[in-house]
Design an enzyme around this catalytic site. Structure first.
Site, PDB file in Angstrom:
ATOM      1  N   LYS A  13       0.855  -1.190   0.000  1.00 16.10           N
ATOM      2  CA  LYS A  13       0.000   0.000   0.000  1.00 16.10           C
ATOM      3  C   LYS A  13       0.881   1.227   0.000  1.00 16.10           C
ATOM      4  CE  LYS A  13      -3.608   2.302   2.615  1.00 16.10           C
ATOM      5  NZ  LYS A  13      -4.629   2.152   3.665  1.00 16.10           N
ATOM      6  N   LYS A  61      -2.290  -1.390  -3.849  1.00 20.41           N
ATOM      7  CA  LYS A  61      -3.139  -0.206  -3.781  1.00 20.41           C
ATOM      8  C   LYS A  61      -2.293   1.040  -3.893  1.00 20.41           C
ATOM      9  CE  LYS A  61      -6.216   1.728  -0.403  1.00 20.41           C
ATOM     10  NZ  LYS A  61      -6.572   1.660   0.980  1.00 20.41           N
TER      11      LYS A  61
HETATM   12  C1  PBG Z   1      -7.539   3.250   5.708  1.00 20.10           C
HETATM   13  C2  PBG Z   1      -7.795   3.031   4.271  1.00 20.10           C
HETATM   14  C3  PBG Z   1      -7.595   3.989   3.253  1.00 20.10           C
HETATM   15  C4  PBG Z   1      -8.124   3.438   2.093  1.00 20.10           C
HETATM   16  C5  PBG Z   1      -8.588   2.156   2.417  1.00 20.10           C
HETATM   17  N1  PBG Z   1      -8.350   1.916   3.772  1.00 20.10           N
HETATM   18  C6  PBG Z   1      -7.086   5.365   3.290  1.00 20.10           C
HETATM   19  C7  PBG Z   1      -5.767   5.671   3.822  1.00 20.10           C
HETATM   20  O1  PBG Z   1      -4.908   4.800   4.003  1.00 20.10           O
HETATM   21  O2  PBG Z   1      -5.565   6.847   4.114  1.00 20.10           O
HETATM   22  C8  PBG Z   1      -8.173   4.159   0.776  1.00 20.10           C
HETATM   23  C9  PBG Z   1      -9.190   3.700  -0.195  1.00 20.10           C
HETATM   24  C10 PBG Z   1      -9.505   4.626  -1.310  1.00 20.10           C
HETATM   25  O3  PBG Z   1      -8.896   5.706  -1.506  1.00 20.10           O
HETATM   26  O4  PBG Z   1     -10.418   4.288  -2.041  1.00 20.10           O
HETATM   27  N2  PBG Z   1      -6.574   2.557   6.351  1.00 20.10           N
END
Ligand code: PBG
Length: 326
Positions: free
Chosen positions: A194, A247
């Protein structure tokens, strides 16, 4: 010319015959936002077409998703500020919003997979995924909280828990806690790779979960890097992850491909909020065809190697695919 690649593109029949990549509703997971109340569908301005549902409305939408053949829902709760604290205590409340939502969904639409997010941010007064101490996101103190959160979600009936926090060692901590509590069949979809991405902006608007100070760069990966993705995969495999998630999605297709080649585990790609918002915004201006660009985006994620795609366009895509099949 002996070689004429165009012969294999010359009719719909031949194009269909040699098509390499498939996209089916069964490949898709719909991320959804939920809030307290009844009959609520609160639009999210930076994500046209996406709303925050109350549980009752979400259950009706879930039935439609199941009929369309979508594999599952990933649930994100939007909590009132009064319920947030520095350790995310509300995440453990058996009658909390998320837990009630999971129970309602598993009760009424049991065939749909319910995937819950494991991270402190929606519950945290600091808006970070881990515990903040003197401005630092402290890893090891966060792990037991995440492990308890995952168990609380499994108790409510979650099929899959998805740690999105990027703390080191969390898959092991969660797997051990789930097994100790008897949840050996609850799967872990690890947000293994991520990135610290600006494409999450609309998601943080939707949940009002942006960090109160600083950014997430000490735990999420640097977009300039790819080699450390291999290290994250190795660790998550060893710690017992069932799926490897990448992601964001489209800007990171090279990473999806690399992960596909590096692990036999199923790969999930998250077509994130900012990617969805870009398509909608351009379409609203008449600059892009939303339907076609959505399907193309999802096909490209599949082609790169994703088995599973999380996308806010899952319902739209499933309807479009059903129409194409007619
Ligand atoms: C939180 C989380 C996030 C997303 C999914 N889980 C945001 C972040 O890490 O700030 C992002 C998903 C998206 O932008 O569609 N832990």
């Amino acid at each position: 010319m002996i070689e004429r690649p165009r012969r294999n593109r010359s009719s719909q029949a031949v194009r269909s015959l040699i098509q390499e990549t498939t996209l089916r509703p069964a490949n898709l997971v719909l991320p959804v936002f939920v809030e307290e109340g009844e009959n609520v569908r609160r639009p999210i301005p930076s994500m046209p077409g996406v709303v925050r549902y109350s549980i009752d409305e979400l259950v009706s939408e879930a039935k439609i998703a199941a009929e369309l053949g979508i594999a599952g829902l990933a649930i994100f709760p939007a909590l009132a500020d009064e319920l947030k604290d520095s350790t995310g205590t509300e995440s453990l409340n058996p009658d909390g919003l998320l837990q009630r939502c999971v129970r309602a969904l598993k009760g009424e639409v049991p065939e749909l997979l319910v995937i819950t997010d494991v991270a402190l941010d929606p519950y945290s007064s600091d808006g970070h995924d881990g515990v903040v101490r003197d401005g630092e996101i402290v890893n090891d103190e966060t792990l037991p909280l995440l492990a308890k959160m995952a168990v609380a979600q499994a108790e409510a009936g979650a099929d899959v828990v998805a740690p999105s926090d990027m703390m080191d060692g969390r898959v092991d901590a969660i797997r051990t806690a789930l097994d100790d509590a008897g949840f050996t069949n609850t799967a872990i979809a690890s947000y293994c790779i991520k990135y610290a991405s600006a494409f999450y902006g609309p998601f943080r608007d939707a949940l009002d979960s942006a960090p109160k100070s600083g950014d997430k760069k000490t735990y999420q990966m640097d977009p300039h890097n790819v080699r450390e993705a291999l290290r994250e995969i190795e660790l998550d495999e060893a710690e017992g992850a069932d799926w490897i998630m990448i992601k964001p999605g489209l800007p990171y297709l090279d990473v999806v491909r690399l992960a596909r080649e590096a692990t036999p585990l199923p790969i999930a790609a998250y077509h994130v909020s900012g990617e969805y918002a870009m398509l909608r915004a351009a379409a609203q201006n008449g600059w892009l065809d939303y339907d076609k660009c959505l399907l193309e985006s999802l096909v490209c994620l599949r082609r790169a190697g994703a088995d599973v795609i999380f996308t806010y366009g899952a319902l739209d895509a499933a309807r479009l695919l059903a129409k194409l099949a007619d």
